[in-house]
Design a protein around this motif. Structure first.
Motif, PDB file in Angstrom:
ATOM      1  N   ALA A  36       0.562  -1.524   0.006  1.00  0.00           N
ATOM      2  CA  ALA A  36       0.005   0.085   0.098  1.00  0.00           C
ATOM      3  C   ALA A  36       0.889   1.574   0.059  1.00  0.00           C
ATOM      4  N   THR A  37       0.065   2.215  -0.241  1.00  0.00           N
ATOM      5  CA  THR A  37       1.258   3.550   0.095  1.00  0.00           C
ATOM      6  C   THR A  37       2.133   3.014   0.720  1.00  0.00           C
ATOM      7  N   GLY A  71       1.929  -1.536  -6.905  1.00  0.00           N
ATOM      8  CA  GLY A  71       1.480  -0.627  -6.110  1.00  0.00           C
ATOM      9  C   GLY A  71       0.284  -1.544  -5.723  1.00  0.00           C
ATOM     10  N   ASP A  88      -5.963   0.630   0.233  1.00  0.00           N
ATOM     11  CA  ASP A  88      -4.410   0.128  -0.178  1.00  0.00           C
ATOM     12  C   ASP A  88      -3.771   1.957   0.174  1.00  0.00           C
ATOM     13  N   TYR A  89      -5.087   3.108  -0.181  1.00  0.00           N
ATOM     14  CA  TYR A  89      -4.633   3.944  -0.305  1.00  0.00           C
ATOM     15  C   TYR A  89      -4.891   5.204   1.196  1.00  0.00           C
ATOM     16  N   ARG A 131      -3.595  12.353  -1.777  1.00  0.00           N
ATOM     17  CA  ARG A 131      -2.789  11.454  -1.599  1.00  0.00           C
ATOM     18  C   ARG A 131      -2.497  10.134  -1.802  1.00  0.00           C
ATOM     19  N   TRP A 132      -3.157   9.727  -2.558  1.00  0.00           N
ATOM     20  CA  TRP A 132      -3.259   8.585  -3.662  1.00  0.00           C
ATOM     21  C   TRP A 132      -1.703   8.407  -4.031  1.00  0.00           C
ATOM     22  N   TYR A 133      -1.111   7.620  -4.018  1.00  0.00           N
ATOM     23  CA  TYR A 133       0.001   7.622  -4.338  1.00  0.00           C
ATOM     24  C   TYR A 133       0.912   5.947  -4.301  1.00  0.00           C
ATOM     25  N   VAL A 134       1.885   5.524  -4.784  1.00  0.00           N
ATOM     26  CA  VAL A 134       2.208   4.079  -3.701  1.00  0.00           C
ATOM     27  C   VAL A 134       3.298   4.790  -3.137  1.00  0.00           C
ATOM     28  N   PRO A 167      -5.191   5.955  -8.079  1.00  0.00           N
ATOM     29  CA  PRO A 167      -3.935   6.276  -7.784  1.00  0.00           C
ATOM     30  C   PRO A 167      -2.669   6.270  -9.374  1.00  0.00           C
TER      31      PRO A 167
END
Length: 208
Positions: free
Chosen positions: A87-88, A107, A113-114, A120-123, A174
């Motif tokens: 997740a992030t 990811g 997972d985010y 802020r939805w980034y790997v 994401p």
């Protein structure tokens, strides 16, 4: 979009380590004598591409961050060959992700997972950090193909998480890597592939 592959540097880095501390798990990088390193496997990362390695990866980043503060040195989080589903993860000041060749950060494809906030939805996400980066010859893969609901010759129909209320429209997925309010960023010798949306988003940052 899914075939986009970015090679930001041809520099090849090789790392062999010698013991720095028998208890901390930290090592000196001989090629960068002023840098420390610690492997995600020290914290239990499986690297099998199936089990989530988020917790051990974040623990390694946090330990590196502590070492930066204690020893006043740059610290590298090492990813040995393998596939690390996550997740992030949150990058911190003075910490580099060192993804070795034949190593991949994957990811997660699930909404949970985010973070709750869509921005802020980034790997991989760094916020208000300095002297951070990603290197090592490996790759970060957003598993974008897992977000395709229906393939189309003109435009694939993609997963949309707009039902959460966090965003509207089709592009509600994401991103791959984000640096928000960061400075002194170094991204080199890493492949960023298969983003579900965008591959890299730098916002209000300054390159060294």
């Amino acid at each position: 979009m899914f075939q986009l592959q970015l090679l930001l540097s041809l520099l090849t880095l090789s790392f062999s380590t010698q013991s720095y501390s028998s208890t901390s798990g930290l090592s000196i990088l001989p090629s960068k004598p002023n840098s420390l390193s610690i492997s995600v496997t020290k914290f239990g990362a499986a690297g099998d591409g199936t089990h989530y390695d988020t917790v051990p990866i974040q623990k390694a980043i946090n330990a590196c961050s502590g070492a930066v503060f204690t020893h006043q040195r740059q610290c590298h989080v090492i990813f040995p060959p393998g596939k690390y589903l996550t997740a992030t993860i949150f990058l911190k000041s003075g910490v580099f992700l060192d993804i070795h060749r034949n190593a991949t950060i994957l990811g997660g494809p699930r909404l949970e997972d985010y973070p709750n906030e869509r921005n802020r939805w980034y790997v991989v996400l760094a916020e208000d950090a300095a002297d951070v980066g990603i290197t090592g010859g490996g790759e970060i893969n957003g598993q974008g193909l897992k977000f395709v609901q229906r393939f189309d010759d003109k435009k694939n129909v993609m997963v949309s998480w707009n039902h959460t209320g966090a965003c509207l429209g089709d592009e509600c997925r994401p991103r791959l890597v984000g640096f928000i309010g960061c400075r002194n960023i170094d991204i080199s010798d890493v492949r960023l592939i298969e983003p579900a949306l965008w591959w890299c988003v730098p916002l209000t940052f300054f390159l060294s």
